[in-house]
Design an enzyme around this catalytic site. Structure first.
Site, PDB file in Angstrom:
ATOM      1  CE  LYS A   1     -21.859   0.147  -7.104  1.00  0.00           C
ATOM      2  NZ  LYS A   1     -23.183   0.190  -7.781  1.00  0.00           N
ATOM      3  CG  LEU A   2     -15.728  -2.794  -1.250  1.00  0.00           C
ATOM      4  CD1 LEU A   2     -14.299  -3.113  -1.606  1.00  0.00           C
ATOM      5  CD2 LEU A   2     -16.074  -3.286   0.150  1.00  0.00           C
TER       6      LEU A   2
END
Length: 218
Positions: free
Chosen positions: A88-89
């Site tokens: 998750k970015l």
């Protein structure tokens, strides 16, 4: 539409899994802190525990803001459970570059903190597996989070992007229903919002009537 539960609480994840409708899990640093998880070792062990509970994707968020830090953390997270971990970015310049890097390696990614159609476009072009528009936070400042979901869904269909629209920051059961109506691929929700889909006064009153009749037949 897929259901992810938005929590780091293992008991809630187990309960959601027991319903038989859970497709995955999303987490973030705030949710981890809420469970008292601190330090990299605890965080990694907690992700492993979550992966053991569910069959689907588990979004694990990086803590770094710089590109090199994102890559290092993302590689470590992926190695924990390659078949389940989704990196998750944030939807920032460095985050988009990291999405592109991981996509080129075939790693699943979730581009988060998305609030505009333009951000969703860049995430898809970089190859994100999921894009997470935060509908509740948009509503909080007088916007229309559901309208953003609708616009992103339409854009992805028009241009053939494979990125899945993962509606996030869901606050209540009606958010889920409206996301379903506009074509979101995934809704990540608190457990109580998912369970809320079961509730209707006519179901409860009807069940009470049937139970009373059943007692009379004994």
């Amino acid at each position: 539409m897929k259901f992810f539960v938005d929590t780091a609480n293992l008991e809630q994840i187990e309960k959601a899994q027991s319903l038989g409708i859970l497709d995955g899990v999303t987490t973030n640093p705030s949710l981890m802190a809420k469970e008292g998880v601190k330090g990299k070792e605890q965080i990694f062990n907690h992700y492993l525990a979550i992966c053991k509970l569910v069959d689907g994707p588990v979004s694990a968020e990086v803590f770094s803001n710089d590109y090199d830090g994102m890559i290092e953390e993302g590689e470590t997270l992926h190695a924990l459970c390659p078949e389940k971990i989704t990196i998750k970015l944030p939807c920032t310049e460095n985050g988009i570059k990291a999405v592109k890097y991981f996509a080129s390696k075939g790693y699943a990614t979730n581009c988060t903190l998305v609030f505009t159609l333009g951000q969703a476009l860049l995430a898809a072009k970089a190859g994100a597996t999921f894009v997470s528009p935060f509908i509740g936070r948009i509503d909080d400042i007088g916007g229309d989070g559901i309208d953003l979901i609708r616009s992103i869904v339409n854009m992805y269909r028009t241009y053939g992007f494979k990125t899945q629209v993962l509606a996030a920051s869901i606050r209540h059961t009606n958010h889920i229903v409206r996301c379903l109506e506009v074509g979101a691929d995934v809704a990540t929700c608190p457990l109580n919002a998912i369970v809320g889909l079961l509730k209707h006064p006519l179901t409860e009153s009807g069940l009470a009537t049937f139970n009373k009749a059943a007692e009379q037949m004994k």
